[in-house]
Design a protein around this motif. Structure first.
Motif, PDB file in Angstrom:
ATOM      1  N   ASP A  12       1.497  -8.840  31.259  1.00 41.15           N
ATOM      2  CA  ASP A  12       2.095  -9.628  30.191  1.00 41.15           C
ATOM      3  C   ASP A  12       2.119  -8.794  28.911  1.00 41.15           C
ATOM      4  N   THR A  16      -1.663  -9.739  25.328  1.00 44.29           N
ATOM      5  CA  THR A  16      -2.244  -9.028  26.465  1.00 44.29           C
ATOM      6  C   THR A  16      -2.234  -7.533  26.179  1.00 44.29           C
ATOM      7  N   TYR A  56       9.330 -20.832  25.423  1.00 46.24           N
ATOM      8  CA  TYR A  56       8.962 -19.518  24.899  1.00 46.24           C
ATOM      9  C   TYR A  56       9.288 -19.473  23.408  1.00 46.24           C
ATOM     10  N   SER A 113       7.130 -10.689  31.452  1.00 43.65           N
ATOM     11  CA  SER A 113       7.010 -11.466  30.226  1.00 43.65           C
ATOM     12  C   SER A 113       8.012 -12.613  30.202  1.00 43.65           C
ATOM     13  N   ASP A 114       7.734 -13.581  29.342  1.00 45.07           N
ATOM     14  CA  ASP A 114       8.699 -14.628  29.002  1.00 45.07           C
ATOM     15  C   ASP A 114       9.284 -14.322  27.632  1.00 45.07           C
ATOM     16  N   LYS A 143       8.276 -17.407  33.824  1.00 46.28           N
ATOM     17  CA  LYS A 143       8.155 -16.333  34.812  1.00 46.28           C
ATOM     18  C   LYS A 143       7.439 -16.787  36.084  1.00 46.28           C
ATOM     19  N   ASP A 163      -2.802 -11.466  32.319  1.00 40.63           N
ATOM     20  CA  ASP A 163      -2.137 -12.401  31.399  1.00 40.63           C
ATOM     21  C   ASP A 163      -3.193 -13.164  30.604  1.00 40.63           C
TER      22      ASP A 163
END
Length: 479
Positions: A12, A16, A56, A113-114, A143, A163
């Motif tokens: 992530d 992260t 997000y 990632s988002d 994700k 994450d």
């Protein structure tokens, strides 16, 4: 045909590898100084609305909506420049690049990632992460729902997912199961939200910071899965177990192969016989051949040593195996939850529930303790941090006492790892330093472990608490 790699590492970005909390603070400060508090607050309100809608953080989408509300306001251009030109490389968390290089020795590293389709890729590129993973970047919306695409693009026999959100780790673990090792770096505000942490089981590996992964080798990363998955389907080779977690307000049960626990009320008058009747009724329709029971009091050689403080009489000397008609393993309730939370080394477990449960695990050996009854101020620890203390002094003072009690016990016992569990851990606004929240579901995990054919193993944590403190101090001095 090319064989897939043995392992792929999925990383992530926000909190992260990248200090997103600091980026957020920088943005708020810049907006306030350049455009005024009112504009900053309005932009942030829109940003949170977009986060709720989309799942997000959509910085540019929020800016578009702000522009639509204020067509004559020229400030949005400067806000756009600031967002797109932000020096993201300066906000990489210490050790982020080194961890990517460390993991790359064993398999491909992939950003997972988002985010939106413009700003999140810009963040990855300007931070240097795009080059660090050689362009292997996946950015989705939710994700955890795109795992089939992840597997198609980067097939592997095993995955390691790093994450800062336990929600994501838990969701992916349910799908990939033993093919996945979950790593939870306790960085950023999500990773310290006690209420959120209490909702999910622990990751396979929990670390304080991303740089701690440098202390793990490939074997520790790939073979870190818990000994028993709570939601595992029934296996004819595995004993079918019913776990019974006896508490001061409720009795909770879960059987092998079941996903949803059942419960019924207990209370200060419930006897052992009444508990057995309640369990039999609640477990109707479930198949089991053995029972693990967490008992809210001291246990010696599988039998209650004294009557429980918060339940009725009749527990000492009660024949649980005869009453249930099957083998029963009895263990202190805090020890059972501690076993389900254990990740290696020397761990202190404290259960914030009706009273104060406590247990230590040292190199896999469980030692139940009765720390809650030790003297503290004008009573005992339990009088101040148990449910009676919470009701008597209110949340604010109770939180202060929890912080003080934890600090005293940590100073005395010097554990490597501290887990706060129990039903009241979610009432803490912020966890005490160096602690992680243990999900109530860990009690079931510990109960299942009691019937495993071998003791559960976990990779040793990288050094004791004191050693890690000295190492961080030395690294800070060196930098």
């Amino acid at each position: 045909m090319t064989q897939p790699p043995a392992v792929v590492f999925l990383l992530d970005v926000d909190n992260t590898l990248l200090d997103n909390d600091r980026i957020t603070a920088d943005l708020k400060r810049h907006l306030t100084q350049a455009f005024g508090a009112e504009r900053q607050e309005r932009y942030w309100t829109i940003l949170e609305e977009r986060r709720t809608e989309l799942g997000y953080t959509d910085y540019l989408g929020a800016l578009q909506r702000y522009r639509a509300e204020n067509l004559g306001d020229p400030h949005f251009l400067q806000m756009s420049f600031y967002l797109m030109d932000y020096p993201f490389a300066d906000r990489l968390l210490p050790g982020a690049r080194e961890v990517i290089e460390h993991l790359s020795a064993w398999g491909p590293t992939v950003i997972l990632s988002d985010g939106d389709v413009i700003f999140q890729p810009r963040k990855v590129q300007r931070s240097g992460l795009y080059d660090a993973v050689e362009g292997r970047v996946l950015i989705y919306i939710h994700k955890e729902q795109q795992l089939a695409d992840v597997e198609q693009r980067y097939p592997a026999h095993h995955y390691v997912l790093v994450d800062d959100k336990l929600r994501i780790l838990t969701a992916v673990k349910k799908i990939w199961g033993t093919r996945l090792t979950t790593v939870f770096p306790r960085q950023g505000h999500y990773a310290h939200d006690a209420k959120a942490l209490a909702m999910y089981p622990p990751a396979d590996i929990t670390i304080e910071r991303i740089a701690d992964l440098l202390q793990y080798d490939l074997h520790a990363l790939v073979h870190a899965s818990p000994a028993h998955s709570i939601n595992a389907a029934s296996d004819p080779k595995r004993k079918q177990v019913l776990v019974v977690d006896v508490g001061g307000t409720h009795v909770k049960i879960l059987a092998t192969g079941q996903e949803t626990p059942r419960e019924f009320a207990s209370g200060p008058t419930m006897t052992a016989k009444q508990m057995v009747v309640g369990v039999r009724k609640a477990a109707k329709g479930w198949q089991y051949e053995a029972i693990s029971m967490g008992y809210p009091g001291p246990v010696l050689r599988g039998r209650p040593l004294s009557e429980p403080h918060n339940l009725g009489p009749g527990w000492v000397g009660f024949d649980f195996e005869a009453a249930f008609g099957c083998p029963v393993k009895l263990i202190n309730d805090s020890a059972m939850q501690a076993l389900g939370s254990y990740q290696g080394g020397k761990m202190l477990f404290l259960g914030l529930g009706t009273g104060l449960g406590s247990a230590m695990i040292v190199d896999g050996l469980v030692e139940p303790m009765e720390l809650g009854h030790l003297p503290y101020r004008k009573g005992t620890y339990e009088d101040y941090v148990g449910i009676r203390g919470l009701d008597r002094v209110g949340k604010k003072k109770w939180r202060h006492y929890v912080k003080d009690v934890v600090a005293r016990l940590v100073a005395a016992l010097e554990p490597d790892d501290v887990v706060l569990g129990g039903g009241n851990v979610h009432k803490l606004k912020k966890l005490p330093p160096g602690c992680r929240a243990g999900a109530n579901a860990n009690a079931f995990r510990g109960g299942f472990c009691l019937w495993e054919t071998r003791e559960p193993k976990a990779p040793a944590r990288p050094g004791s608490r004191r050693q890690r403190k000295h190492r961080r101090a030395a690294e800070g001095t060196a930098s």
